[in-house]
Write a protein that holds these residues in place. Structure first.
Motif, PDB file in Angstrom:
ATOM      1  N   TYR A   1      -1.066   9.575  -7.511  1.00  0.00           N
ATOM      2  CA  TYR A   1       0.097  10.032  -8.272  1.00  0.00           C
ATOM      3  C   TYR A   1       1.039  10.811  -7.357  1.00  0.00           C
ATOM      4  N   ASN A   2       2.355  10.714  -7.688  1.00  0.00           N
ATOM      5  CA  ASN A   2       3.370  11.424  -6.943  1.00  0.00           C
ATOM      6  C   ASN A   2       3.348  12.894  -7.310  1.00  0.00           C
ATOM      7  N   TRP A   3       3.756  13.749  -6.361  1.00  0.00           N
ATOM      8  CA  TRP A   3       3.732  15.203  -6.576  1.00  0.00           C
ATOM      9  C   TRP A   3       4.657  15.649  -7.699  1.00  0.00           C
TER      10      TRP A   3
ATOM     11  N   TRP B   1       1.827  11.555  -2.180  1.00  0.00           N
ATOM     12  CA  TRP B   1       0.899  10.862  -3.083  1.00  0.00           C
ATOM     13  C   TRP B   1      -0.480  11.487  -2.972  1.00  0.00           C
ATOM     14  N   TRP B   2      -1.087  11.715  -4.172  1.00  0.00           N
ATOM     15  CA  TRP B   2      -2.364  12.422  -4.250  1.00  0.00           C
ATOM     16  C   TRP B   2      -3.329  11.649  -5.144  1.00  0.00           C
ATOM     17  N   THR B   3      -4.605  11.629  -4.783  1.00  0.00           N
ATOM     18  CA  THR B   3      -5.636  11.110  -5.686  1.00  0.00           C
ATOM     19  C   THR B   3      -6.145  12.266  -6.530  1.00  0.00           C
TER      20      THR B   3
ATOM     21  N   ARG C   1      -1.470   1.944  -7.953  1.00  0.00           N
ATOM     22  CA  ARG C   1      -2.851   1.698  -7.559  1.00  0.00           C
ATOM     23  C   ARG C   1      -2.973   1.773  -6.039  1.00  0.00           C
ATOM     24  N   ARG C   2      -4.103   2.228  -5.592  1.00  0.00           N
ATOM     25  CA  ARG C   2      -4.355   2.317  -4.173  1.00  0.00           C
ATOM     26  C   ARG C   2      -4.672   0.940  -3.623  1.00  0.00           C
ATOM     27  N   SER C   3      -4.121   0.647  -2.445  1.00  0.00           N
ATOM     28  CA  SER C   3      -4.337  -0.666  -1.839  1.00  0.00           C
ATOM     29  C   SER C   3      -5.537  -0.684  -0.920  1.00  0.00           C
ATOM     30  N   CYS C   4      -6.134   0.454  -0.675  1.00  0.00           N
ATOM     31  CA  CYS C   4      -7.267   0.521   0.240  1.00  0.00           C
ATOM     32  C   CYS C   4      -8.547   0.151  -0.473  1.00  0.00           C
ATOM     33  N   ARG C   5      -9.624   0.092   0.297  1.00  0.00           N
ATOM     34  CA  ARG C   5     -10.923  -0.272  -0.250  1.00  0.00           C
ATOM     35  C   ARG C   5     -11.395   0.785  -1.241  1.00  0.00           C
ATOM     36  N   GLY C   6     -11.906   0.371  -2.382  1.00  0.00           N
ATOM     37  CA  GLY C   6     -12.382   1.278  -3.426  1.00  0.00           C
ATOM     38  C   GLY C   6     -11.397   1.407  -4.571  1.00  0.00           C
TER      39      GLY C   6
END
Length: 705
Positions: free
Chosen positions: A58-60, A9-11, A48-53
Motif C-alpha cells: 500500500y502507498n503511504w 510502498w509498504w507491506t 499486488r506484489r510482483s515478487c515471489r510470494g
C-alpha cells in the motif's frame, strides 16, 4: 517543493514493524485496518506484489494522518546547526595566523560595510545596501550576509569575523580519492629518517619497489613528501638525520652583554692550530732533523674589549706554554678577576688550575699544590665542551684564519681548513719558524688596532682603543715579586733527599746549605720551565717560601721543552725497534703449536731420579752407626757438596749492569742459561730495576761512570 518519503510502498508486515503512530504493531492488526478502511478499493494506492510470494502493498498516502506526518518529517532534509561563534580572544588569535591576502579581504569587507552605515542614517539600511551594491558591483545578498556575520559584535572586533571562513578552525579535511597504505608510509619514514641523511627521492624509489612487490597502495612522491613534513616535525627530522649537535644549533644562542664589564675584569683563553706548515728548527747540537708541523698558539683575550693580551706558540698544546702566556699577560697588564678556560687537559693541568673546586680532570688529592690562577685568587670558569660559541676568542681565531693563515707570504704552505679543501699546491712549501713568528706578531697587532669594530662597546673603534680607555680608569691588581714566581715558574711536588736534603729534578741536582733542615720532607718546587739551570724556589706544603736551591750537577737537559721533544723521539725509536723485532717472527705461537701437534710426541726417555733426599742416621757420640741402623751403601747416597759463596756483594748499579748484559744477549740471540733467565725475570719485577731502568732510559750507559 513536494516532500516524498524515501519509501512509498509498504507491506502490512513492514507497517507493523515500523512503529508509526496510529498503526497496529501486528500484521493481522494492519490487515484488519486495511479491510475496514477499504484500502484495496483505491487501485492507485494499492497493488499486488510482483515478487515471489505475492501479497499486497500500500502507498503511504493511505496511512493515518499522524503516520504520514512522521514519514514526511523523517524525509525532510536536516538543517545543519549554525557554527558556534568564536569569542573575541579566539577570533583575534585565529586572525593573526591568517595570510596577508585573507586579511586584506576582511579589511575590504569592513570598509564596504562602513560605507553602508554612513548612508544608513539618511537612506535607511535597505536602500543604502542597494546603493553601495550598485556602485561596488557586490551583490546585495552578499552584503546582507556580511552584516549577519558581525551581528552583536563590537565595532572594534569586526575585522576577524569578516575574514573568509574557509580558514576557520575545524576538523582536518580528509584527502579526497585513494590514500596510501600505512605500511608504505612507515617504510618511507624509516628509510628517510636515518643518520646517513639520504635524499627523499632515493628513499621513495627504494620503497616504491617494496610496495609494488607487496601490493601496497602508494601516492605520488610530492604528496608523500608533504605528508611527511606535516606528520614529522622539522626538529625531529634534524635530530634523526643530523644528530643532537645540529638540533642544538637550532636553539637560539645566549647573547651576553659586555657593557657591564671593564678591561681585564675577565679574560678567556684557548688553543688555535694554524692551517700553515711551519719548519721547526732542531736544537743546536741535536741530531734530530727539523720538524714540519702545523703550530698551535695559546692566546689570552680580554672579554670586554676583545684585545689579544698575550700569546705563545708551540708544536703541541701543553701546560708549559699556557703558563708562559699567562705570565706574560699578568706581567704586562695585571691579574684578572675571572678566567674563562677551555676544558682541555693543558688548561686543567695542576700547574695551571690545581686546587680549583670545579676542576674535574685528573686525579684530585689533598696534596695537590695550588695552580697559577688558583694562587692568584682568580675565579675560574670552564667553557662548555665542543661549544665554540661559549668562548669569545673563537671569533678572533676565525678572523686570523683569513688574515694570518692566508697571508701571501705563506703562499704554498697553507694546508686548507678541511681535508677536502686542500689547495693544489698543498705541501709544496714550509715556512721557517722565525718568519712565521714575525708575520704572526704583525697580524695580531693589526687585529688589535684595526678600526671599525662593531661590538656593543667599540662603536667603530679598535679593540686596543676600547681596552686602553677602560684600562686607564679600571682598578687593576698588580703582582708582587713573590707572586711573580707563581706564573713565571712551573710547580711540582717533590720530596727532599732523606740524608742531604737535595732535590733531584729532570736529571739535575739542586741544593743549598739551608736545605739540611728539610731532609725527607715533602716540598713544592717552582721553576722556570724554559731555564732549569736557573735554580729552584722551594716552598713548604702550606705555601710558605723556604728559599732558593742552586743547581749542583748539570747532567740533565737545560730546557723542559727539549726534554719533552727528545722523550717523544726516543719513544718513536723504541716503537720502530719493537715493530722490526716483531717482523722477525714469521710464525705465531698458535701456528707453532699446530705444527707440534702434527709432529706428535717423541719416544719417552727412561726416567731419571731428580729428587735427592738425605738419609738420616742414628749416631753415637763417636760418630759410628748403631747396630740396629746399618749404613747404606755409598753408591745409593748422592752427597751434596757444601758451597761457600765468596763472591763480594754487588751494588745496585752493578746488578743492573749484569741484567742489562743478559737482556742484550737475549735480544742478540746469544747463549743464555736457564738460571740467568730465571734470575732476570725475578729481578725485573723489583722497584730497584725500575728505578735503574728509568735512569738508563734518560742517560744511557753514562750512568755506569
Amino acid at each position: 517543493m513536494t516532500l516524498t518519503p524515501h519509501q512509498e510502498w509498504w507491506t502490512t508486515t513492514e507497517l507493523a514493524a515500523s512503529g508509526l503512530p496510529d498503526l497496529p504493531d501486528t500484521r493481522q492488526g494492519v490487515d484488519a485496518l486495511a479491510e475496514r478502511q477499504g484500502w484495496r478499493a483505491h487501485p492507485e494506492h494499492a497493488r499486488r506484489r510482483s515478487c515471489r510470494g505475492g501479497g499486497w502493498e500500500y502507498n503511504w498516502r493511505l496511512l493515518p494522518a499522524r503516520a504520514q506526518r512522521k514519514l514526511l518529517t523523517d524525509a525532510a532534509p536536516k538543517r545543519e546547526a549554525a557554527p558556534r561563534r568564536m569569542d573575541r580572544d579566539q577570533a583575534w588569535a585565529w586572525y593573526e595566523g591568517l595570510p596577508d591576502a585573507v586579511k586584506r579581504k576582511a579589511a575590504d569587507r569592513l570598509a564596504l560595510l562602513q560605507k553602508v552605515e554612513v548612508l544608513e542614517a539618511a537612506l535607511g539600511r535597505d536602500l543604502a545596501v542597494r546603493q553601495v551594491a550598485g556602485v561596488t558591483g557586490t551583490g546585495a545578498r552578499t552584503i546582507w550576509g556580511w552584516f549577519a556575520l558581525i551581528e552583536g559584535v563590537r565595532a572594534d572586533d569586526r575585522l576577524p569575523y569578516l575574514a573568509p571562513r574557509h580558514r576557520a578552525e575545524g576538523p582536518a579535511r580528509t584527502p579526497r580519492g585513494k590514500d596510501c597504505d600505512p605500511e608504505f608510509f612507515d617504510l618511507l619514514k624509516s628509510d628517510f629518517l636515518r643518520s646517513s641523511n639520504p635524499s627523499f627521492s632515493s628513499c621513495y624509489r627504494r620503497q616504491l619497489r617494496v610496495a609494488l612487490q607487496r601490493g601496497l597502495a602508494v601516492l605520488p612522491e610530492r604528496t608523500m613528501r608533504r605528508r611527511l613534513d606535516q606528520t614529522v616535525s622539522p626538529v625531529t627530522q634534524v635530530l634523526l638525520r643530523r644528530g643532537m649537535d645540529a638540533v642544538k644549533r637550532m636553539y637560539p644562542t645566549q647573547v651576553r652583554d659586555k657593557t657591564c664589564l671593564r678591561a681585564l675584569e675577565a679574560v678567556n683563553a684557548d688553543y688555535h692550530k694554524f692551517d700553515v706548515f711551519v719548519r721547526w728548527p732542531a736544537e743546536r747540537g741535536s741530531s734530530l732533523p727539523p720538524v714540519i708541523c702545523r703550530p698551535q698558539m695559546v692566546a689570552f683575550q680580554d672579554v670586554y674589549s676583545g684585545r689579544i693580551l698575550s700569546w705563545r706558540l708551540d708544536q703541541t698544546a701543553n701546560s708549559t706554554t699556557v703558563l708562559l702566556a699567562a705570565g706574560e699577560m699578568i706581567e704586562d697588564w695585571g691579574i684578572p678577576e675571572h678566567v674563562l678556560l677551555d676544558n682541555g687537559r693543558e688548561f686543567a693541568a695542576k700547574a695551571v688550575t690545581g686546587g680549583s673546586a670545579n676542576r674535574y680532570r685528573f686525579k684530585v688529592t689533598e696534596e695537590d699544590i695550588p695552580g697559577l690562577f688558583t694562587s692568584l685568587g682568580c675565579e675560574i670558569h670552564w667553557a662548555t665542551p665542543y661549544s665554540g660559541q661559549s668562548k669569545p676568542i673563537e671569533r678572533a681565531f676565525r678572523d686570523m684564519c683569513d688574515t694570518i693563515a692566508k697571508d701571501p707570504r705563506f703562499d704554498g704552505a697553507w694546508t686548507g681548513n678541511r681535508p677536502e679543501a686542500k689547495p693544489e699546491d698543498y705541501g709544496s712549501r714550509a715556512i721557517d719558524l722565525e718568519e712565521f713568528l714575525r708575520v704572526l706578531a704583525e697580524g695580531i697587532e693589526e687585529h688589535n688596532t684595526r678600526v671599525g669594530r662593531r661590538s656593543e662597546v667599540a662603536y667603530g673603534r679598535s679593540f686596543a682603543e676600547v681596552f686602553d680607555e677602560s684600562y686607564a680608569v679600571a682598578p687593576i691588581r698588580k703582582a708582587t715579586e713573590a707572586q711573580r714566581r707563581l706564573w713565571l715558574m712551573g710547580a711540582k711536588g717533590v720530596r727532599a733527599h732523606s740524608r742531604t736534603g737535595e732535590i733531584s729534578f729532570q736529571g739535575n741536582r739542586y741544593w743549598s746549605d739551608w736545605m739540611q733542615g728539610i731532609t725527607g720532607a715533602p716540598v713544592v718546587i717552582r721553576f722556570d720551565p724554559a731555564d732549569l739551570w736557573a735554580g729552584l724556589h722551594v716552598y713548604a706544603h702550606d705555601g710558605s717560601y723556604l728559599g732558593e736551591a742552586g743547581v749542583l750537577d748539570r747532567a740533565g737537559f737545560f730546557d723542559m721543552e727539549e726534554a719533552r721533544l727528545l722523550a717523544r723521539a726516543r719513544r718513536q725509536w723504541m716503537k720502530a725497534e719493537r715493530e722490526a723485532a716483531l717482523a722477525q717472527r714469521r710464525f705465531t705461537a698458535a701456528e707453532l703449536g699446530r705444527m707440534l701437534d702434527e709432529v706428535g710426541p717423541s719416544e719417552p726417555a727412561p726416567p731419571e731420579a731428580r729428587v735427592v733426599q738425605m738419609v738420616p742416621r742414628k749416631a753415637t757420640k763417636g760418630g759410628t752407626p748403631l747396630p740396629d741402623q746399618p749404613a747404606r751403601p755409598a753408591d745409593n747416597v748422592t752427597r751434596l757438596p757444601q758451597r761457600i759463596d765468596t763472591t763480594p756483594e754487588e751494588s745496585p748499579r752493578e746488578r743492573f749492569r749484569r741484567a742489562l748484559e743478559i737482556e742484550r744477549a737475549i735480544e742478540a740471540g746469544g747463549p743464555v742459561t736457564a738460571d740467568q733467565r730465571r734470575w732476570l725475570e725475578g729481578y725485573q719485577t723489583t722497584s730497584q730495576y725500575r728505578t735503574e731502568r728509568a735512569l738508563w732510559d734518560d742517560h744511557g750507559d753514562a750512568i755506569f761512570g
